[in-house]
Design a protein around this motif. Structure first.
Motif, mmCIF file in Angstrom:
data_model
loop_
_atom_site.group_PDB
_atom_site.id
_atom_site.type_symbol
_atom_site.label_atom_id
_atom_site.label_comp_id
_atom_site.label_asym_id
_atom_site.label_seq_id
_atom_site.Cartn_x
_atom_site.Cartn_y
_atom_site.Cartn_z
ATOM 1 N N GLN A 83 0.836 -1.203 0.000
ATOM 2 C CA GLN A 83 0.000 0.000 0.000
ATOM 3 C C GLN A 83 0.871 1.253 0.000
ATOM 4 N N GLY A 84 0.346 2.324 -0.588
ATOM 5 C CA GLY A 84 1.042 3.610 -0.583
ATOM 6 C C GLY A 84 2.408 3.499 -1.218
ATOM 7 N N ASP A 85 3.424 3.960 -0.470
ATOM 8 C CA ASP A 85 4.776 3.947 -1.019
ATOM 9 C C ASP A 85 5.565 2.702 -0.604
ATOM 10 N N GLU A 86 4.863 1.675 -0.107
ATOM 11 C CA GLU A 86 5.552 0.426 0.223
ATOM 12 C C GLU A 86 6.114 -0.207 -1.052
ATOM 13 N N PRO A 87 7.294 -0.833 -0.998
ATOM 14 C CA PRO A 87 7.888 -1.437 -2.204
ATOM 15 C C PRO A 87 7.050 -2.594 -2.717
ATOM 16 N N ARG A 88 7.101 -2.804 -4.033
ATOM 17 C CA ARG A 88 6.340 -3.872 -4.673
ATOM 18 C C ARG A 88 7.142 -5.171 -4.717
ATOM 19 N N PHE A 89 8.052 -5.338 -3.807
ATOM 20 C CA PHE A 89 8.811 -6.585 -3.727
ATOM 21 C C PHE A 89 9.226 -6.797 -2.278
ATOM 22 N N GLU A 90 9.400 -8.057 -1.923
ATOM 23 C CA GLU A 90 9.888 -8.386 -0.588
ATOM 24 C C GLU A 90 11.404 -8.499 -0.626
ATOM 25 N N SER A 127 11.224 -9.548 7.531
ATOM 26 C CA SER A 127 11.410 -8.814 6.280
ATOM 27 C C SER A 127 10.436 -7.643 6.192
ATOM 28 N N ASN A 128 10.559 -6.887 5.091
ATOM 29 C CA ASN A 128 9.669 -5.751 4.881
ATOM 30 C C ASN A 128 8.244 -6.179 4.547
#
Length: 500
Positions: A448-455, A462-463
């Protein structure tokens, strides 16, 4: 030539000979191995011959431990030498993530009863004194690591199998395999026809071609691999004992003593697939032309890690192909949908895994199931969705990551997306972070929002944790929607299926 047999094993490398031996060990003596050329032809004869227990999968590590301990048994049974050098080995860690991985492997080894040890830089210098430990945090030491004579070991398997009643025919090329209505197989060779109840494809570099004779595609691809043997090195031959193996993942290299010098091989990033259009039938005991350009960076790194190499001359270069599956593990077991056809191929670490592969397949064939969970190497883990277009980039990726840190839940990018569901575009627009299961893109979680689109994978939290926490809370307290495309589906047919 024998014309009927219970089992026909096609391929006389270390894996085929191991399968043959284990079939006799478990009680089947009417077994036959068919080899196109001489035993060890293909990849076995030019292998570096190293063996180790380190593997990210617990069951694979246990099978590697079995394989290594088997060699002494083979020597006792046959009176032949496998050329064993149990010198021990260390795997270096130059950063915290790699050290975390070694700690995790050490924990697995303790669970399995393997006596490995975590060591620091000072101990590394004592164990492997030619190693420059600058930047090294620690290492995993395994006393079982070592190397052997590839030819001697293969022939020891073969002799042990013959002692158990097996037959071996060489210089006999299989040209066709055709299944009868009763599930048995007619195997056509250049010297006549053989009728077998079971067929085992252990054809190594030619496993693709042998599979195609039965209308099967095996997801394998050969890769070029190069290692170097040096001239005499005083720091080696003046020692009182043999120098142990050193695996340096940061430099993508493995190193061991070879006679009075050293042997060092590389899993370089600038790697090259071989025989993309098929393995030539006339290949067998040849090597590929030297190719130093692709390993220049690796050699420069090795000079820093092992300074004695800077003044060592090159005695010989061994450059040959061997096969990988897309995930680097073997393809073993019954081929789905094809009665009495078995796989034992894609074993890129034949002298670490060959014994375990032979044992598991023999148990599967004779007893109906192996004693261990074999999912990591089960040929059925790849379905009919797989193709050469997927296999090749995944094999290249696996070769390049051979010495990379193996993280839990890591998603690798090559050959993706391959298969998608009707919801793919919708979920992607909603911020899906994708994973892959059985070649199918599935949602791991939503950013969501500016969270990265990968782990970013890690051995710690982890993120993905916050997004996962958010989704678990939502499903627990309100409602969630899930796709079912990636779930297993079973079709039950026959009389009484509905009532059952």
């Amino acid at each position: 030539m024998k014309t009927t047999t219970q089992v026909a094993v096609i391929g006389g490398g270390v894996v085929g000979c191991s399968v043959l031996y284990h079939l006799t060990k478990l009680g089947w003596s009417d077994v036959l191995l068919i080899e196109r050329s001489d035993l060890t032809s293909g990849s076995t004869w030019h292998a570096a011959g190293g063996f180790h227990t380190l593997n990210g999968d617990t069951n694979m590590a246990a099978l590697q431990g079995y394989t290594i301990k088997l060699y002494k048994e083979l020597e006792d049974i046959t009176g032949m030498s496998c050329g064993l050098h149990h010198v021990g080995g260390i795997t270096l860690a130059d950063n915290q993530d790699r050290f975390d991985m070694l700690l995790a492997e050490w924990a697995k080894h303790r669970y399995m009863g393997l006596e490995t040890e975590i060591v620091g830089p000072e101990q590394i210098r004592e164990i492997a004194p030619i190693t420059n430990t600058d930047g090294i945090i620690g290492a995993l030491y395994d006393p079982l690591d070592g190397h052997l004579d590839p030819s001697g070991t293969t022939h020891a398997y073969a002799k042990a199998a013959r002692m158990g009643g097996a037959d071996i025919i060489t210089h006999t090329k299989v040209t066709a395999t055709e299944q009868r209505a009763d599930g048995s197989w007619d195997i056509t060779t250049d010297k006549g026809c053989i009728h077998a109840e079971h067929v085992v494809n252990a054809a190594g570099l030619w496993a693709r071609e042998v599979g195609a004779m039965a209308g099967l595609y095996f997801p394998l691809h050969p890769m070029e691999h190069q290692y170097i043997v040096t001239d005499d090195v005083p720091q080696i031959y003046e020692r009182d004992q043999e120098h142990p193996h050193v695996m340096d993942p940061a430099g993508e290299s493995y190193l061991r003593q070879e006679g009075r010098g050293l042997c060092i091989g590389f899993y370089e990033q600038a790697c090259k697939p071989w025989a993309v259009d098929g393995t030539p039938w006339n290949f067998g005991h040849e090597l590929l032309p030297d190719d130093f350009d692709k390993i220049n960076d690796s050699i420069e790194f090795a000079y820093r890690r092992f300074p004695v190499l800077q003044s060592a001359g090159v005695k010989s270069v061994i450059h040959g192909p061997f096969t990988f599956a897309p995930d680097g593990n073997p393809l073993v077991g019954p081929v789905p949908g094809v009665r009495n056809y078995w796989a034992a191929c894609g074993v890129m670490a034949g002298f670490s895994q060959g014994g375990g592969v032979g044992l598991m397949l023999a148990q599967w064939m004779i007893e109906g199931e192996p004693e261990r969970n074999t999912m990591a190497m089960d040929v059925a883990r790849f379905g009919d969705w797989i193709s050469p277009g997927y296999t090749l980039p995944k094999v290249i990726e696996n070769y390049q990551k051979r010495f990379s840190v193996s993280y839990p839940n890591e998603e690798l990018p090559a050959a993706r997306p391959l298969r998608t569901t009707p919801m793919y575009d919708i979920f992607d627009a909603m911020g899906a972070v994708w994973g892959a299961q059985y070649g199918l893109e599935v949602v791991n979680y939503f950013a969501q929002g500016d969270e990265p689109r990968f782990e970013t994978p890690s051995f710690r939290r982890s993120n993905a944790f916050e997004a996962t926490r958010r989704e678990v809370w939502a499903v627990r307290n309100t409602v969630g929607i899930n796709e079912t495309h990636n779930f297993g589906k079973y079709k039950v047919t026959g009389d009484g299926a509905r009532s059952w």
